[in-house]
Motif scaffolding. Sequence first.
Motif, PDB file in Angstrom:
ATOM      1  N   TRP A 162      33.389  10.949  35.067  1.00 11.08           N
ATOM      2  CA  TRP A 162      33.122   9.514  35.029  1.00 11.08           C
ATOM      3  C   TRP A 162      33.307   8.849  36.391  1.00 11.08           C
ATOM      4  O   TRP A 162      33.178   7.631  36.495  1.00 11.08           O
ATOM      5  CB  TRP A 162      34.056   8.832  34.020  1.00 11.08           C
ATOM      6  N   GLU A 163      33.659   9.619  37.442  1.00  5.88           N
ATOM      7  CA  GLU A 163      33.921   8.966  38.738  1.00  5.88           C
ATOM      8  C   GLU A 163      32.741   8.125  39.235  1.00  5.88           C
ATOM      9  O   GLU A 163      32.951   6.990  39.683  1.00  5.88           O
ATOM     10  CB  GLU A 163      34.282   9.970  39.845  1.00  5.88           C
ATOM     11  N   PRO A 220      39.994  15.552  52.341  1.00  4.02           N
ATOM     12  CA  PRO A 220      39.228  16.729  51.883  1.00  4.02           C
ATOM     13  C   PRO A 220      38.659  16.493  50.485  1.00  4.02           C
ATOM     14  O   PRO A 220      39.381  16.069  49.578  1.00  4.02           O
ATOM     15  CB  PRO A 220      40.291  17.843  51.865  1.00  4.02           C
ATOM     16  N   SER A 221      37.374  16.737  50.322  1.00  3.37           N
ATOM     17  CA  SER A 221      36.719  16.388  49.055  1.00  3.37           C
ATOM     18  C   SER A 221      36.471  17.625  48.198  1.00  3.37           C
ATOM     19  O   SER A 221      36.556  18.760  48.656  1.00  3.37           O
ATOM     20  CB  SER A 221      35.390  15.676  49.320  1.00  3.37           C
ATOM     21  N   GLU A 222      36.150  17.354  46.931  1.00  2.00           N
ATOM     22  CA  GLU A 222      35.783  18.422  45.991  1.00  2.00           C
ATOM     23  C   GLU A 222      34.385  18.945  46.327  1.00  2.00           C
ATOM     24  O   GLU A 222      33.716  18.445  47.231  1.00  2.00           O
ATOM     25  CB  GLU A 222      35.774  17.868  44.563  1.00  2.00           C
ATOM     26  N   ALA A 223      33.980  19.917  45.552  1.00  2.06           N
ATOM     27  CA  ALA A 223      32.616  20.440  45.689  1.00  2.06           C
ATOM     28  C   ALA A 223      31.614  19.327  45.378  1.00  2.06           C
ATOM     29  O   ALA A 223      31.968  18.320  44.747  1.00  2.06           O
ATOM     30  CB  ALA A 223      32.435  21.612  44.738  1.00  2.06           C
ATOM     31  N   PRO A 224      30.363  19.468  45.784  1.00  2.87           N
ATOM     32  CA  PRO A 224      29.370  18.404  45.533  1.00  2.87           C
ATOM     33  C   PRO A 224      29.216  18.113  44.044  1.00  2.87           C
ATOM     34  O   PRO A 224      29.378  19.005  43.204  1.00  2.87           O
ATOM     35  CB  PRO A 224      28.079  18.989  46.120  1.00  2.87           C
ATOM     36  N   LEU A 225      28.904  16.869  43.729  1.00  4.89           N
ATOM     37  CA  LEU A 225      28.684  16.486  42.330  1.00  4.89           C
ATOM     38  C   LEU A 225      27.421  17.134  41.784  1.00  4.89           C
ATOM     39  O   LEU A 225      27.359  17.536  40.623  1.00  4.89           O
ATOM     40  CB  LEU A 225      28.588  14.965  42.210  1.00  4.89           C
ATOM     41  N   VAL A 226      26.424  17.226  42.631  1.00  5.53           N
ATOM     42  CA  VAL A 226      25.138  17.818  42.210  1.00  5.53           C
ATOM     43  C   VAL A 226      24.656  18.754  43.310  1.00  5.53           C
ATOM     44  O   VAL A 226      24.674  18.388  44.485  1.00  5.53           O
ATOM     45  CB  VAL A 226      24.071  16.727  41.960  1.00  5.53           C
ATOM     46  N   LEU A 263      29.618  19.638  40.300  1.00  6.99           N
ATOM     47  CA  LEU A 263      30.721  19.278  39.399  1.00  6.99           C
ATOM     48  C   LEU A 263      30.263  18.346  38.287  1.00  6.99           C
ATOM     49  O   LEU A 263      30.712  18.451  37.151  1.00  6.99           O
ATOM     50  CB  LEU A 263      31.863  18.629  40.195  1.00  6.99           C
ATOM     51  N   GLN A 264      29.383  17.407  38.619  1.00  3.42           N
ATOM     52  CA  GLN A 264      28.935  16.464  37.593  1.00  3.42           C
ATOM     53  C   GLN A 264      28.111  17.183  36.529  1.00  3.42           C
ATOM     54  O   GLN A 264      28.253  16.925  35.331  1.00  3.42           O
ATOM     55  CB  GLN A 264      28.111  15.343  38.230  1.00  3.42           C
ATOM     56  N   ASP A 265      27.266  18.117  36.963  1.00  5.71           N
ATOM     57  CA  ASP A 265      26.471  18.891  36.001  1.00  5.71           C
ATOM     58  C   ASP A 265      27.373  19.704  35.084  1.00  5.71           C
ATOM     59  O   ASP A 265      27.064  19.891  33.900  1.00  5.71           O
ATOM     60  CB  ASP A 265      25.517  19.826  36.751  1.00  5.71           C
TER      61      ASP A 265
END
Length: 1445
Positions: free
Chosen positions: A482-483, A1198-1204, A1290-1292
């Motif tokens: 939901w981010e 530092p960020s997470e893996a891409p959302l898409v 990640l979003q997928d």
Amino acid sequence: MGIFELGTGMEISVEIVYAAFAILLVAWLLIDIFKRRRDGGDLRCRELEAVEQFTVLFTAFTALSNVIISILYLGFGFYEYWERRIITSKSVSLSMTWILATLVAFYSKNITHRKDNRLPLVIILWWVCYCIFDSLSVSIHLITRFRSIELPYPWPEANVADFASLPLSVLLCFNAVTFSRSTKTHADLETPLLQEKHESLFKDSTLFKDSTYYRDAGFWSKLTFQWLNPLFSRGRIEKLELSHVPSVPASETAKYASSLLEDSFGKNKNETLNLPKAIAYAVWKSLTINGVFAGVNTIASYTGPLLITNFVNFLSENHDDSGYLQGLVLAFIFFFSKTVESLTQRQWYFGAQRIGIRVRAALSVLVYKKSLSVKFARSSNGKIINLINVDVERIGDFCWNIHGVWLLPFQVFLALVILYRNLGAAPSIAALSSTILVMVSNTPLASKQERLHSRIMEAKDSRIRATSETLKSMRVLKLYSWEPTFLKKLLQLRETERNWLRKYLYTSSAITFLFWASPTLVSVITFGVSVLLKKPLTTGAVLSALATFRILQEPIYNLPELLSMIAQTKVSIDRIQNFLREDDQKKQIPYQTSQASDIPIEMKIGEYAWETIDQNSRKPTIKITKNMKIMKGYKVAVCGSVGSGKSSLLCSILGEIPRISGAGVKVHGTKAYVPQSAWIQTGTVRDNVLFGKDMSKEMYEDVLEGCALNQDIEIWADGDLTVVGERGMNLSGGQKQRIQLARAVYSNSDVYILDDPFSAVDAHTGAHLFKKCLMQLLSQKTVIYATHQLEFLDAADLVLVMKDGVIVQSGKYKDLTADPTGELVRQMAAHRISLDQVNPPQEDNPIASETSQLNQIEVTEEKLEGPGGTGRFSGKTQEEVSETGRVKWSVYSTFITSAYKGALVPIILLCQVLFQGLQMGSNYWIAWATEKSRDVSREKLIGIFVLLSGGSSIFILGRAVLLATIAVETSQRLFFGMISSVFRATISFFDSTPSSRILSRSSTDQSTVDTDIPYRLAGLAFALIQLLSIVVLMSQVAWQIFPIFLVILGISFWYQAYYISTARELARMVGIRKAPILHHFSESITGAATIRCFNQEERFLMRSLGIIDDYSRIVFHNSGTMEWLCIRINFLFNCGFFLVLIILINLPKSTIDPSLAGLAATYGLNLNVLQAWIIWNLCNVENKMISVERILQFSNIPSEAPLVVEDCRPKPEWPMDGRIELTGLDVRYSPSLPMVLKGITCTFPGGKKIGVVGRTGSGKSTLIQALFRVIEPSGGKILIDGLDISKIGLQDLRSRLGIIPQDPTLFQGTVLNKCRLADIVKQDKRLLHAPVSEDGENWSVGQRQLVCLARVLLKKRRILVLDEATASIDTETDNIIQGTIREETSRCTVITVAHRIPTVIDNDLILVLDDGKVVEYDSPVKLLKDSSSSFSKLVIEFLRRSIQE
């Protein structure tokens, strides 16, 4: 060739004295160097410099003063040779002696190895001797010029160098005396320090903590802020920390200030609480003294405009020796008035800051006391934090403006007096009218600005509330994917705020335009009236009027701001006053006694109800329909379905819910309370358990054993000294519950009230807690416990059954179960259905046969494993990273180029240059054109003046509008960069970073970027342009002025560099020390019921006093350091202005333009203020830029893996089957930590129900987090329907999975539901639009879990994960929920992590984990057939507990 001139008579005698001192200085220097070489050097020279911190600044000042005087005499000698081709013996002797004195001063500064650490006697004698001779020379020179007096002996004639060096020589003598006295005062401190090693000197912070420089300072030290010298010395040597900063004076401590304010309330016992009157009574003495300083400062500031006419007239006329004296007297009066103005202004501002500190501390303490005493949750946490963060600060800040109420009319009156004296009555009236016109036109703009500011604050409140709620639930948002939705919501809220901000800044631009254009407008009208009435205008009168208008600029601008400040302060005072006026509502229940009794609890008939907005329509939450006595040692169980009123009944016993009728509940003896939503303090586990009580080792160990904490403590790296993060965020729900249970047990109270203490723990742990805690440690105590686990009812002496807020049944467990129509039997039937699902492998004997093993079964518990939650975590919350040293240039360049790549910056600077040039040109024109010798027509005079002035105003308007445009764009870009980075951060960032750190950047720092920094940075650039233009103007009059200002600027920047290292760290500490106050207040308010129950108010108050004092001491010394710098810069420029006047007086009339010289002197009046403003702003900009630095810190997380991942997106219908394959899965939380999951290989078939069980730290939750890629695997892979989840976005992934986490999370809004919520919703006439408050606090924990369940079921995901989803729900509701889940997820893959055996017993497969490995994985039927299996042991323990019912 030059001629060398010897003095005669007395001159030669004086010069012989000078030469003798030169010889003595050389001799001392040679002897000291010889001694040092003979001793092989003193290795401790630098160390002693560090010890004698209070000497460093003094020695620096003396060295610089000697350099300046040397340069003056050398310069004058060269001037004499250049102009007259002579070299005087006086110039040679004085130059040589001062050069030698400079060498000795520098040598003393760097090599200080004398035992007494004093300056050489020879140099002090030289200063005193020279000061006497110089004073005599100047005095005799002035007397002989004023009167023709013949002296018996000719005295050396004073020259310009003598006049200029006199103030410095006087200061050298004063400082030498002060320094000698301070070395005596610190003699007792010096000796023991000299005997210690250097390394230990600064480690002992008690020297600084327990003393206050201010208290021990003398008059001169306080006047010049010399008492801060030791702090600056320390700041130069090492980075300042809190322990290095001395405590505040006693009058500023929170304890003293709050008691003084409370005494003020006590003086007016018969009156209603009147906060303004009480504050005034508490600080009236300080306010009066401060008012005197403000008044003297105002009078001194108007002395310059008053006398500028006389000075211009003096420059215009031919003058003899007596006239020359008049010029010197005028110059001296200017210098004296500017010095008085500087000194009084510094004392005024610092005094106002001290009063503000006192008021803030007092009000903070009163609000804190009240928030602990006010019951029934009347005020929200957010409201009280706002009272402290906004209202108390605003009242404290008003102390700066309070004298403006009477100073403003006083300033206007003084201005009118000067104008009347110079221009006459009509132009003065015209000036007054135009001033009033400008003020009136400014007022509606200020009112609009205030309204817009209110809108900004409302929009900001909404954004911060949403941000706070989002950050608290970030784990849930990431699991639900939901981010993006919540980020979009936040950006929409920010866009609303930005629109109001844009309007606010453009309105501010109009006000800025009026501020800078007001002197122009007033002068045009005033001079226009003079010209129309044919009033004679002279250069002196015009320049005096212009100087007056410039000073009048401040009150014109300040009036609307003052009115706005008064209005805002009144609102804040009313808010705090209303809060303080709220009834205390039984801070201590009147009938509660501290004496223990055989009947500790007496419940009388009565009704209780939580407060609502509509007080008339509120219904009783709890009804006690019959009297009841609970005997000592009784164990009382309270049961009932979700929302039946169990927690409210316990609150009525505690006195935390308002009684609307009846006699109430009496509790005798001390109480301990364990709330359902755990309240854990930030601190160590040991601190949370002891909760202010002394350590008793034996009892402490018994409590840890009883509360099943020993295993956790053994696993944690720091044991019971492990630091618990904010709200216990690095602990699992069960750990938090057991820690607060241990806190209650350790308190050794008479009565224990436990609200559902077993819900967050598994079967083994629940049994252990019940047996060890309730039945053993608390065997002699009275315990009331609410529970859903009906298996714990049998051991109770009394059972209370709740339904709809009423005790429908009460009595012994056996008696109640004998009533077939009773509520308890109905609930038991549901419990029996739950038990029937559990089919042990043997029907008759398994329980008996396994009972002997049960005591050895290790207590286990479901636990959130994460970077701060696994059994392998160190338990430390990451300390806030603070930059050190200067703010990097990259921060400035990023800020400046954020908007339009910096393209508008040069245009704005050009506007300022053109404005400054046109303004100076208009002033010079009217001064030049009004000279008697000029023949300029009235129309031309006023026309050109209007044209030039109007042109300057247009450029000011352009500058203001462009600056507002840049400010809006820059703040938006910085905000977007930070919030986007935070939302994309890994979950470990949120585990180790308290939300308050992110919120402080999103609120305080963002506000500073929005409305403060662009204007401070631009203001600094504009002031520098203004200063340079004034120096250029003065240099046009006399080139000699230019080198003088170069020297002054050099010294100023040296001071600034010396100051900034200390001030920068203090500024950083101000922000850092504010956060603990807000955190402590927020934490205390949240746990107020617990604090009151344990009678810990006094301890928490003392803690509050301590952290308020810590903040106050930083603010106190931070404001003091600013004044320290300003007073020195002011004095330097006052000396510079004095030298400028001396030069103008001495220049021949034929070589200068009186109009230009007068204009230079007029602008010079503001030199000290302007330069202090530049240096202050230079430092303040750097301090404020720390906000940008902090925002940029969080823009590169530092960020997470891409959302898409566009190249690898799953099909829309994925996953179809729901099959999950784990292959060689290895997971660790960081490269430095061991593996948590080790080679997990198994397959979850599609459409099956899988239960996951295991010991503490076995890796259950880690497995779930790996499935959602909250943690990326170190090895192996996870396939869903054959697709490697590490390859997709990640979003997928997360949007295709469903999860119900352990902690139920609701967001503000209304209800839309499914799943056993119909009855609850029907009770509220708003139905699905029933409100949900912040964090869902107006719903019980069980109700929140139902809403979360409904939310997920409505999503219809193919794969569903339940992480202890029904822990806080009664058995009957749980059965219905499980049925609903089976029905709604019949074709789904369901992974369940649960403590209740019935929850997983009917699953298709059970996965048992241990130490990160698969121990068992099979159907429950097969696992139960093996009585030695881990799963069988869990089932047997559950049955053993439950069968008792």
